[in-house]
Scaffold this active site. Sequence first.
Site, PDB file in Angstrom:
ATOM      1  N   HIS A   1      10.298 -16.196  -9.315  1.00  0.00           N
ATOM      2  CA  HIS A   1       9.616 -15.555 -10.451  1.00  0.00           C
ATOM      3  C   HIS A   1      10.013 -16.152 -11.815  1.00  0.00           C
ATOM      4  CE1 HIS A   1      13.103 -12.464 -10.060  1.00  0.00           C
ATOM      5  NE2 HIS A   1      13.425 -13.354 -10.977  1.00  0.00           N
TER       6      HIS A   1
ATOM      7  N   HIS B   1      15.310  -7.371 -15.163  1.00  0.00           N
ATOM      8  CA  HIS B   1      16.293  -8.221 -15.861  1.00  0.00           C
ATOM      9  C   HIS B   1      16.686  -7.670 -17.218  1.00  0.00           C
ATOM     10  CE1 HIS B   1      14.256 -10.895 -12.999  1.00  0.00           C
ATOM     11  NE2 HIS B   1      15.221 -11.767 -13.126  1.00  0.00           N
TER      12      HIS B   1
HETATM   13  C1  DHB Z   1      14.975 -18.451 -14.443  1.00  0.00           C
HETATM   14  C2  DHB Z   1      15.010 -17.901 -13.160  1.00  0.00           C
HETATM   15  C3  DHB Z   1      14.954 -16.515 -12.971  1.00  0.00           C
HETATM   16  O1  DHB Z   1      15.000 -15.904 -11.748  1.00  0.00           O
HETATM   17  C4  DHB Z   1      14.845 -15.671 -14.074  1.00  0.00           C
HETATM   18  O2  DHB Z   1      14.748 -14.340 -13.849  1.00  0.00           O
HETATM   19  C5  DHB Z   1      14.829 -16.201 -15.346  1.00  0.00           C
HETATM   20  C6  DHB Z   1      14.895 -17.587 -15.551  1.00  0.00           C
HETATM   21  C7  DHB Z   1      15.021 -19.925 -14.672  1.00  0.00           C
HETATM   22  O3  DHB Z   1      15.271 -20.706 -13.728  1.00  0.00           O
HETATM   23  O4  DHB Z   1      14.731 -20.340 -15.794  1.00  0.00           O
HETATM   24 FE    FE Z   2      15.228 -13.708 -12.002  1.00  0.00          FE
END
Ligand code: DHB
Ligand code: FE
Length: 286
Positions: free
Chosen positions: A12, A59
């Site tokens: 994601h 998040h």
């Molecule tokens: C990225 C990956 C993630 O799972 C997320 O929640 C935010 C950023 C990344 O690789 O940039």
């Molecule tokens: Fe993530």
Amino acid sequence: MAKIVGGVATTHVPSIGKAIADKKENDPYWQPFFRGFDYVHDWLARQKPDIAVVFYNDHGLNFFLDKLPTFAVGAAGEYRNQDEGWGIPVSRSIAGDPALSWHVINALVNDEFDITMCQDMLIDHAVTIPMTLMWPGEKWPVKIVPISINTVQHPLPSLKRCLALGRSVGRAIESYPQDLRVMVVGTGGLSHQLDGKRAGFINKEFDQLCMDKLSGEPDTLTRYTVHDVVAEAGAQGVEFLNWMAMRGALLGQVTELHRNYHIPISNTAAATVVLENGEGAERRAA
Ligand code: DHB
Ligand code: FE
């Protein structure tokens, strides 16, 4: 009765949303990732789900470190997104199905999962990016039941617990009297670490092992503790917990129909998997 047609697991990463907004799907950097969704689009067109039950991790948009439930189930009629600061467009809202959500909540509590129930819940990129990938540029044809799993602030739930959560959700859906076609989604992963000394860490061998075991032998993965997963897959690689819950909800004979694995998208080993939920032994045993 409701029927679970199968599951989709996908990364994601927020910058996918920026690539879509900038129409970069066919740029050399993005093409190997986006082509992995051609199969998903065909599968969704065939399966025509009415509902997506989405296992994901918030998040910091809806839950922050001050109050962070281990498992939270949405029971809203509509879920909104807000600016999360990733420089991507704010997503349109997604419709919910409160009656199905309450059915799932009752079943989970009856199975002794002490969940948090949310009649008001913002959804972050871990829901909106997979929705946009699955149904690009369309009005979304499904309603959602979002289920948030804490992968952010330790202690996190175990892989075993998340698999059991998924199984309980699967049984709940299969006992729902309405004739709905339901798909399950697990978002995040695979290996990635966004900060600290190991920022950029990716482990292809471990990712492949997880995908190899997920369809046919998910219980074998429960021997890994959460700290093993952090060591093997990076601090954010624990988002694989969402994949385990998705897999748990598939109570039939599970077959992997499609897999795409591409390194890297941003800091992440980007993976997309489609699982079929056939008739079979696991359903009877569950
Ligand atoms: C990225 C990956 C993630 O799972 C997320 O929640 C935010 C950023 C990344 O690789 O940039
Ligand atoms: Fe993530």
